[in-house]
Write a protein that holds these residues in place. Structure first.
Motif, PDB file in Angstrom:
ATOM      1  N   GLY A 208      25.529  12.025 -21.876  1.00 23.64           N
ATOM      2  CA  GLY A 208      24.944  10.698 -22.018  1.00 23.64           C
ATOM      3  C   GLY A 208      25.935   9.674 -22.513  1.00 23.64           C
ATOM      4  O   GLY A 208      27.135   9.925 -22.638  1.00 23.64           O
ATOM      5  N   ASN A 209      25.415   8.480 -22.791  1.00 21.78           N
ATOM      6  CA  ASN A 209      26.245   7.352 -23.209  1.00 21.78           C
ATOM      7  C   ASN A 209      26.438   7.325 -24.718  1.00 21.78           C
ATOM      8  O   ASN A 209      25.656   7.903 -25.477  1.00 21.78           O
ATOM      9  CB  ASN A 209      25.621   6.031 -22.760  1.00 21.78           C
ATOM     10  CG  ASN A 209      25.536   5.920 -21.250  1.00 21.78           C
ATOM     11  OD1 ASN A 209      26.324   6.543 -20.535  1.00 21.78           O
ATOM     12  ND2 ASN A 209      24.593   5.145 -20.754  1.00 21.78           N
ATOM     13  N   LEU A 210      27.472   6.637 -25.120  1.00 21.86           N
ATOM     14  CA  LEU A 210      27.713   6.407 -26.545  1.00 21.86           C
ATOM     15  C   LEU A 210      26.784   5.298 -27.016  1.00 21.86           C
ATOM     16  O   LEU A 210      26.793   4.199 -26.458  1.00 21.86           O
ATOM     17  CB  LEU A 210      29.172   6.008 -26.758  1.00 21.86           C
ATOM     18  CG  LEU A 210      29.690   5.924 -28.186  1.00 21.86           C
ATOM     19  CD1 LEU A 210      29.634   7.287 -28.847  1.00 21.86           C
ATOM     20  CD2 LEU A 210      31.124   5.409 -28.196  1.00 21.86           C
ATOM     21  N   PRO A 211      25.932   5.563 -28.021  1.00 21.99           N
ATOM     22  CA  PRO A 211      24.976   4.534 -28.461  1.00 21.99           C
ATOM     23  C   PRO A 211      25.686   3.282 -28.969  1.00 21.99           C
ATOM     24  O   PRO A 211      26.723   3.370 -29.629  1.00 21.99           O
ATOM     25  CB  PRO A 211      24.219   5.221 -29.607  1.00 21.99           C
ATOM     26  CG  PRO A 211      24.432   6.670 -29.393  1.00 21.99           C
ATOM     27  CD  PRO A 211      25.796   6.800 -28.786  1.00 21.99           C
ATOM     28  N   PRO A 212      25.151   2.111 -28.680  1.00 14.86           N
ATOM     29  CA  PRO A 212      25.742   0.874 -29.203  1.00 14.86           C
ATOM     30  C   PRO A 212      25.330   0.643 -30.654  1.00 14.86           C
ATOM     31  O   PRO A 212      24.483   1.364 -31.203  1.00 14.86           O
ATOM     32  CB  PRO A 212      25.137  -0.204 -28.296  1.00 14.86           C
ATOM     33  CG  PRO A 212      23.798   0.368 -27.921  1.00 14.86           C
ATOM     34  CD  PRO A 212      23.993   1.857 -27.810  1.00 14.86           C
ATOM     35  N   GLY A 232      29.977   7.038 -19.405  1.00 15.92           N
ATOM     36  CA  GLY A 232      29.693   5.617 -19.527  1.00 15.92           C
ATOM     37  C   GLY A 232      30.858   4.873 -20.135  1.00 15.92           C
ATOM     38  O   GLY A 232      31.977   5.378 -20.231  1.00 15.92           O
ATOM     39  N   SER A 233      30.597   3.673 -20.580  1.00 17.47           N
ATOM     40  CA  SER A 233      31.643   2.839 -21.170  1.00 17.47           C
ATOM     41  C   SER A 233      31.615   2.913 -22.681  1.00 17.47           C
ATOM     42  O   SER A 233      30.620   3.324 -23.286  1.00 17.47           O
ATOM     43  CB  SER A 233      31.477   1.390 -20.710  1.00 17.47           C
ATOM     44  OG  SER A 233      30.197   0.897 -21.085  1.00 17.47           O
ATOM     45  N   ILE A 234      32.714   2.513 -23.290  1.00 22.16           N
ATOM     46  CA  ILE A 234      32.806   2.453 -24.748  1.00 22.16           C
ATOM     47  C   ILE A 234      32.202   1.130 -25.207  1.00 22.16           C
ATOM     48  O   ILE A 234      32.637   0.070 -24.765  1.00 22.16           O
ATOM     49  CB  ILE A 234      34.264   2.570 -25.211  1.00 22.16           C
ATOM     50  CG1 ILE A 234      34.846   3.916 -24.745  1.00 22.16           C
ATOM     51  CG2 ILE A 234      34.367   2.456 -26.726  1.00 22.16           C
ATOM     52  CD1 ILE A 234      36.318   4.064 -25.022  1.00 22.16           C
ATOM     53  N   PRO A 235      31.171   1.146 -26.063  1.00 20.05           N
ATOM     54  CA  PRO A 235      30.496  -0.095 -26.471  1.00 20.05           C
ATOM     55  C   PRO A 235      31.466  -1.113 -27.046  1.00 20.05           C
ATOM     56  O   PRO A 235      32.354  -0.780 -27.836  1.00 20.05           O
ATOM     57  CB  PRO A 235      29.494   0.383 -27.527  1.00 20.05           C
ATOM     58  CG  PRO A 235      29.258   1.818 -27.218  1.00 20.05           C
ATOM     59  CD  PRO A 235      30.565   2.334 -26.693  1.00 20.05           C
ATOM     60  N   SER A 236      31.278  -2.354 -26.652  1.00 21.20           N
ATOM     61  CA  SER A 236      32.187  -3.421 -27.077  1.00 21.20           C
ATOM     62  C   SER A 236      32.135  -3.669 -28.571  1.00 21.20           C
ATOM     63  O   SER A 236      33.118  -4.135 -29.165  1.00 21.20           O
ATOM     64  CB  SER A 236      31.843  -4.721 -26.330  1.00 21.20           C
ATOM     65  OG  SER A 236      30.496  -5.106 -26.596  1.00 21.20           O
ATOM     66  N   SER A 257      36.847   0.193 -19.065  1.00 27.44           N
ATOM     67  CA  SER A 257      38.050  -0.180 -19.810  1.00 27.44           C
ATOM     68  C   SER A 257      37.768  -0.180 -21.304  1.00 27.44           C
ATOM     69  O   SER A 257      36.618  -0.054 -21.734  1.00 27.44           O
ATOM     70  CB  SER A 257      38.538  -1.567 -19.371  1.00 27.44           C
ATOM     71  OG  SER A 257      37.502  -2.525 -19.547  1.00 27.44           O
ATOM     72  N   LEU A 258      38.830  -0.343 -22.085  1.00 31.67           N
ATOM     73  CA  LEU A 258      38.670  -0.398 -23.533  1.00 31.67           C
ATOM     74  C   LEU A 258      38.081  -1.731 -23.968  1.00 31.67           C
ATOM     75  O   LEU A 258      38.299  -2.756 -23.304  1.00 31.67           O
ATOM     76  CB  LEU A 258      40.022  -0.199 -24.223  1.00 31.67           C
ATOM     77  CG  LEU A 258      40.554   1.220 -24.343  1.00 31.67           C
ATOM     78  CD1 LEU A 258      41.920   1.205 -25.010  1.00 31.67           C
ATOM     79  CD2 LEU A 258      39.615   2.101 -25.136  1.00 31.67           C
ATOM     80  N   GLY A 278      40.172   3.270 -17.336  1.00 34.31           N
ATOM     81  CA  GLY A 278      41.159   2.578 -16.521  1.00 34.31           C
ATOM     82  C   GLY A 278      41.406   1.161 -16.981  1.00 34.31           C
ATOM     83  O   GLY A 278      41.033   0.763 -18.086  1.00 34.31           O
ATOM     84  N   GLY A 279      42.070   0.389 -16.102  1.00 35.53           N
ATOM     85  CA  GLY A 279      42.408  -0.974 -16.439  1.00 35.53           C
ATOM     86  C   GLY A 279      43.652  -1.056 -17.285  1.00 35.53           C
ATOM     87  O   GLY A 279      44.275  -0.038 -17.618  1.00 35.53           O
ATOM     88  N   PRO A 280      44.024  -2.250 -17.683  1.00 30.26           N
ATOM     89  CA  PRO A 280      45.229  -2.412 -18.506  1.00 30.26           C
ATOM     90  C   PRO A 280      44.996  -2.016 -19.955  1.00 30.26           C
ATOM     91  O   PRO A 280      43.857  -2.006 -20.441  1.00 30.26           O
ATOM     92  CB  PRO A 280      45.518  -3.908 -18.390  1.00 30.26           C
ATOM     93  CG  PRO A 280      44.177  -4.531 -18.170  1.00 30.26           C
ATOM     94  CD  PRO A 280      43.389  -3.541 -17.353  1.00 30.26           C
ATOM     95  N   ILE A 281      46.074  -1.679 -20.636  1.00 30.72           N
ATOM     96  CA  ILE A 281      46.001  -1.445 -22.076  1.00 30.72           C
ATOM     97  C   ILE A 281      45.788  -2.801 -22.748  1.00 30.72           C
ATOM     98  O   ILE A 281      46.573  -3.721 -22.553  1.00 30.72           O
ATOM     99  CB  ILE A 281      47.296  -0.795 -22.592  1.00 30.72           C
ATOM    100  CG1 ILE A 281      47.475   0.584 -21.946  1.00 30.72           C
ATOM    101  CG2 ILE A 281      47.264  -0.655 -24.114  1.00 30.72           C
ATOM    102  CD1 ILE A 281      48.807   1.227 -22.267  1.00 30.72           C
ATOM    103  N   PRO A 282      44.731  -2.959 -23.526  1.00 29.62           N
ATOM    104  CA  PRO A 282      44.419  -4.285 -24.076  1.00 29.62           C
ATOM    105  C   PRO A 282      45.455  -4.756 -25.095  1.00 29.62           C
ATOM    106  O   PRO A 282      45.703  -4.053 -26.087  1.00 29.62           O
ATOM    107  CB  PRO A 282      43.045  -4.095 -24.722  1.00 29.62           C
ATOM    108  CG  PRO A 282      42.946  -2.632 -24.998  1.00 29.62           C
ATOM    109  CD  PRO A 282      43.726  -1.948 -23.913  1.00 29.62           C
TER     110      PRO A 282
END
Length: 449
Positions: A208-212, A232-236, A257-258, A278-282
């Motif tokens: 599952g996803n990481l809870p926000p 899923g994605s890492i919560p902002s 992305s991060l 993926g994407g660029p390193i922030p």
């Protein structure tokens, strides 16, 4: 049987009853726990004595002023057996530490009867079965560790309704299912669990996803969810968590992305290796000025290595290997003078190694292999006297091998110069650098094709 003999037997039996009845109820409970143990260490056998009136002097036992047991600490004693349900009869118990033993069987649900319990540590045993749902009845528990056991099933939602819970460690078990939705999803639940500062569920099978909103109340310090099957994605919002010092999400299936990191002052360890990010390193990582270790290896990062990373003057570990990075190494990285471990292997980087990076005097691991680096082997590499591993293989490096590399006496883990475009002879001095390590200068044939 004579009357005298019968009288003596009655007196002895009466005396034994008196001794047992003289022991306080908590002591009787502790002795009952012994009946479930297949191995009892000498220190327990020699001090847990039924003839005592109270159990407060027994090994591992502490009492309050009313002679009730408030702490039972039996760590590292080699005890084997099960934890009996009688443990729930220690109604004044505040601390229970049974770590590093051989306890097996189920964790008794009766533990929840110890309503005053503040610390529970059952780590490094062989407990099996599910985490009791009744644990949600704890009202004073602040620290709980069930790590390194054989626990199965899902994490009960009730666990995160414990109002004073600050730290929970469930790592290295066989737990399955999704992370309970009531960790940090809406403020009402977070208000109930306002003291959470550490969450460690490594080495399980969570999906599952990481809870926000895990850092909604800005107390979260450690978030370790490595070695699971999360996606899923890492919560902002994690990028805005100023209290977070350790973020470990490695060995999962995170994508996207991060997040953007906004002046995340306390973040020291960022480990997100072995995902699908993926994407660029922030470049926003420059805001995390206390970062000491970054591991982003084995992902799908693209683009350039941000020059902004040069602002991380406390950085000692930077691992960007096994990605799709390109371009040259930014010379600003020389500002990271505390660098100890630098690995950018298996990318598409090019250019030469910047001379400004001779400031890395304490570096022990330097891995540049399997890229498109050009130029020659810098002579100042010989100044890296603490270097234990130097991997330059699989590049386009030309020129001769500097004899000064022979000064590197600590290359215990290998010197790899293979598959480049090096010319000339192999310096005799290089033998001094090899020591007991692997020396590989093979396949210098690209320039002869």
């Amino acid at each position: 049987m004579s009357n005298i003999t019968l009288t003596l037997l009655i007196l002895c039996f009466s005396a034994s009853l008196y001794d047992a009845s003289a022991l306080d109820s908590d002591g009787v409970t502790l002795l009952s726990l012994l009946t479930h143990w297949t191995y009892v260490p000498h220190i327990i056998n020699s001090t847990w004595n039924a003839s005592h009136s109270v159990s407060c002097s027994w090994h591992g036992v502490q009492c309050n002023h009313a002679y009730h047991v408030i702490s039972l600490n039996l760590t590292d004693l080699g005890i084997h057996g099960q934890l009996g349900p009688e443990i729930g009869q220690l109604y004044s118990l505040k601390i229970l530490v049974l770590s590093n033993n051989g306890f097996s069987g189920k964790v008794p649900s009766e533990l929840s009867n110890c309503s005053l319990l503040e610390l529970l540590d059952l780590s490094n045993n062989s407990f099996s079965g599910q985490i009791p749902f009744s644990f949600g009845e704890f009202r004073n528990l602040s620290h709980m560790s069930l790590s390194s056991n054989w626990l199965t099933g899902v994490i009960p939602d009730s666990l995160f309704r414990i109002p004073r819970l600050e730290e929970v460690n469930l790592s290295k078990n066989l737990l399955t299912g999704t992370i309970p939705a009531n960790i940090g999803v809406i403020p009402q639940n977070l208000g109930i669990n306002s003291s959470l500062v550490k969450l460690d569920i490594t080495n399980n099978k969570f999906t599952g996803n990481l809870p926000p909103n895990l850092c909604f109340l800005k107390r979260l310090s450690v978030l370790n969810m490595g070695s699971n099957q999360l996606n899923g994605s890492i919560p902002s919002d994690l990028g805005r968590c100023k209290t977070l010092s350790m973020l470990i999400l490695s060995e999962n299936n995170f994508t996207s992305s991060l997040p953007v990191f906004e002046s995340n002052a306390n973040l020291k360890y960022l480990h997100i290796s072995k995902n699908k990010i993926g994407g660029p390193i922030p470049p926003s990582l420059e805001n995390c000025t206390n970062l000491a270790a970054i591991n982003m290896s084995m992902n799908k990062f693209t683009g350039l290595i941000p020059s902004a990373l040069g602002k991380l003057v406390n950085l000692t570990v930077l691992d960007l290997s096994h990605n799709n990075l390109e371009g040259s190494l930014p010379p600003q990285l020389s500002n990271c003078s505390k660098m100890d471990h630098f690995d950018v292997g298996f990318n598409s980087l090019n250019g030469s190694f910047p001379s400004s990076m001779r400031s890395w005097k304490g570096i022990t691991t330097l891995i540049l292999r399997e890229n498109n680096f050009t130029g020659g082997i810098p002579g100042f590499f010989s100044e890296f006297s603490k270097l234990r591993e130097l991997q330059l293989g699989g590049n386009l490096i030309g020129g001769s091998i500097p004899p000064s590399l022979g000064k590197l006496k600590n290359l215990f883990y290998g010197l790899n110069l293979s598959r480049n475009e090096l010319t000339g002879v192999i310096p005799l001095e290089l033998g001094y650098a090899a020591g007991s390590s692997t020396l590989d200068v093979s396949q210098q044939a690209r320039n002869e094709e």
